[in-house]
Design an enzyme around this catalytic site. Sequence first.
Site, mmCIF file in Angstrom:
data_model
loop_
_atom_site.group_PDB
_atom_site.id
_atom_site.type_symbol
_atom_site.label_atom_id
_atom_site.label_comp_id
_atom_site.label_asym_id
_atom_site.label_seq_id
_atom_site.Cartn_x
_atom_site.Cartn_y
_atom_site.Cartn_z
ATOM 1 N N PRO A 10 0.787 -1.233 0.000
ATOM 2 C CG PRO A 10 -0.906 -1.559 1.557
ATOM 3 C CD PRO A 10 0.356 -2.179 1.024
ATOM 4 C CG ASN A 11 -0.381 4.314 1.224
ATOM 5 O OD1 ASN A 11 -1.332 4.815 0.628
ATOM 6 N ND2 ASN A 11 -0.484 3.795 2.419
ATOM 7 N NE ARG A 18 4.057 7.069 1.238
ATOM 8 C CZ ARG A 18 4.112 5.899 1.884
ATOM 9 N NH1 ARG A 18 4.531 4.809 1.259
ATOM 10 N NH2 ARG A 18 3.754 5.825 3.144
ATOM 11 C CE1 TYR A 23 8.508 5.441 3.701
ATOM 12 C CE2 TYR A 23 7.126 7.384 3.417
ATOM 13 C CZ TYR A 23 7.435 6.217 4.104
ATOM 14 O OH TYR A 23 6.671 5.826 5.177
ATOM 15 C CG ASN A 74 8.733 -1.442 0.801
ATOM 16 O OD1 ASN A 74 8.011 -1.565 1.790
ATOM 17 N ND2 ASN A 74 9.348 -0.306 0.507
ATOM 18 C CB ALA A 77 1.365 0.287 6.635
ATOM 19 C CG ASP A 87 0.231 -17.584 7.581
ATOM 20 O OD1 ASP A 87 1.235 -17.802 8.303
ATOM 21 O OD2 ASP A 87 -0.941 -17.590 8.017
ATOM 22 C CD GLU A 98 10.933 -6.889 6.344
ATOM 23 O OE1 GLU A 98 11.368 -7.938 6.878
ATOM 24 O OE2 GLU A 98 10.292 -6.031 6.967
ATOM 25 C CG HIS A 100 11.067 -1.700 5.226
ATOM 26 N ND1 HIS A 100 9.715 -1.694 4.947
ATOM 27 C CD2 HIS A 100 11.329 -2.894 5.799
ATOM 28 C CE1 HIS A 100 9.191 -2.832 5.358
ATOM 29 N NE2 HIS A 100 10.150 -3.577 5.874
ATOM 30 N NE ARG A 107 9.376 6.661 9.235
ATOM 31 C CZ ARG A 107 8.531 6.492 8.219
ATOM 32 N NH1 ARG A 107 8.720 5.509 7.348
ATOM 33 N NH2 ARG A 107 7.497 7.291 8.069
ATOM 34 N NE ARG A 111 6.258 4.796 10.135
ATOM 35 C CZ ARG A 111 5.244 4.853 9.264
ATOM 36 N NH1 ARG A 111 5.027 3.869 8.420
ATOM 37 N NH2 ARG A 111 4.455 5.906 9.235
HETATM 38 C C1 DQA Z 1 8.030 1.499 4.266
HETATM 39 C C2 DQA Z 1 7.932 1.697 5.779
HETATM 40 C C3 DQA Z 1 6.522 1.436 6.272
HETATM 41 O O1 DQA Z 1 6.458 1.622 7.681
HETATM 42 C C4 DQA Z 1 5.553 2.400 5.626
HETATM 43 O O2 DQA Z 1 4.239 2.107 6.024
HETATM 44 C C5 DQA Z 1 5.673 2.438 4.136
HETATM 45 C C6 DQA Z 1 6.991 2.345 3.530
HETATM 46 C C7 DQA Z 1 9.421 1.896 3.732
HETATM 47 O O3 DQA Z 1 9.712 1.546 2.596
HETATM 48 O O4 DQA Z 1 10.190 2.550 4.427
HETATM 49 O O5 DQA Z 1 4.697 2.648 3.429
HETATM 50 O O6 DQA Z 1 7.816 0.141 3.976
#
Ligand code: DQA
Length: 149
Positions: A10-11, A18, A23, A74, A77, A87, A98, A100, A107, A111
Amino acid sequence: MPKFLLIHGPNLNKLGTRDGKHYGLTTLANIEKLVSDEAKIYDYEIKAFQSNHEGALIDFLQAETPKAAGIIINPGALTHYSYALFDALVDANLPVIEVHLSDIKNREPFRKNSVIAAACIGQIVGKKEIGYTEAVQLLVRHIKNYGRD
Ligand code: DQA
């Protein structure tokens, strides 16, 4: 050519608009190109997917993991609360990295914890888009040393 899945939650379709402090200024399209170019060096191709919906991410994983060699994800949230995604990543039975963009350890308290980390062979945080090229290198090295699992 063997394939890595590059998955964003998401996002992350909004990257570039952003908060640049956390980011960076890069768009998702640029990150997908960066990862694809890095993977090509090692003779891998990338299949990229982004969704704002948990179920769509899981549907994608279920459909694509049988045809893939590794996963870079990635989850946005969802990282912090999606046991369903955890799962699905375990079920994938593939090496997972993973990534980020921001330093989630420094932060807001919510998180700090990743519920998907235990399904991953590595976690890269706080390196903005450079974290993704490192993820490709880690996957390639892992597969060379240990095979797919
Ligand atoms: C994120 C960190 C997450 O906490 C956040 O919700 C994101 C981006 C990152 O890439 O730093 O949307 O995954």
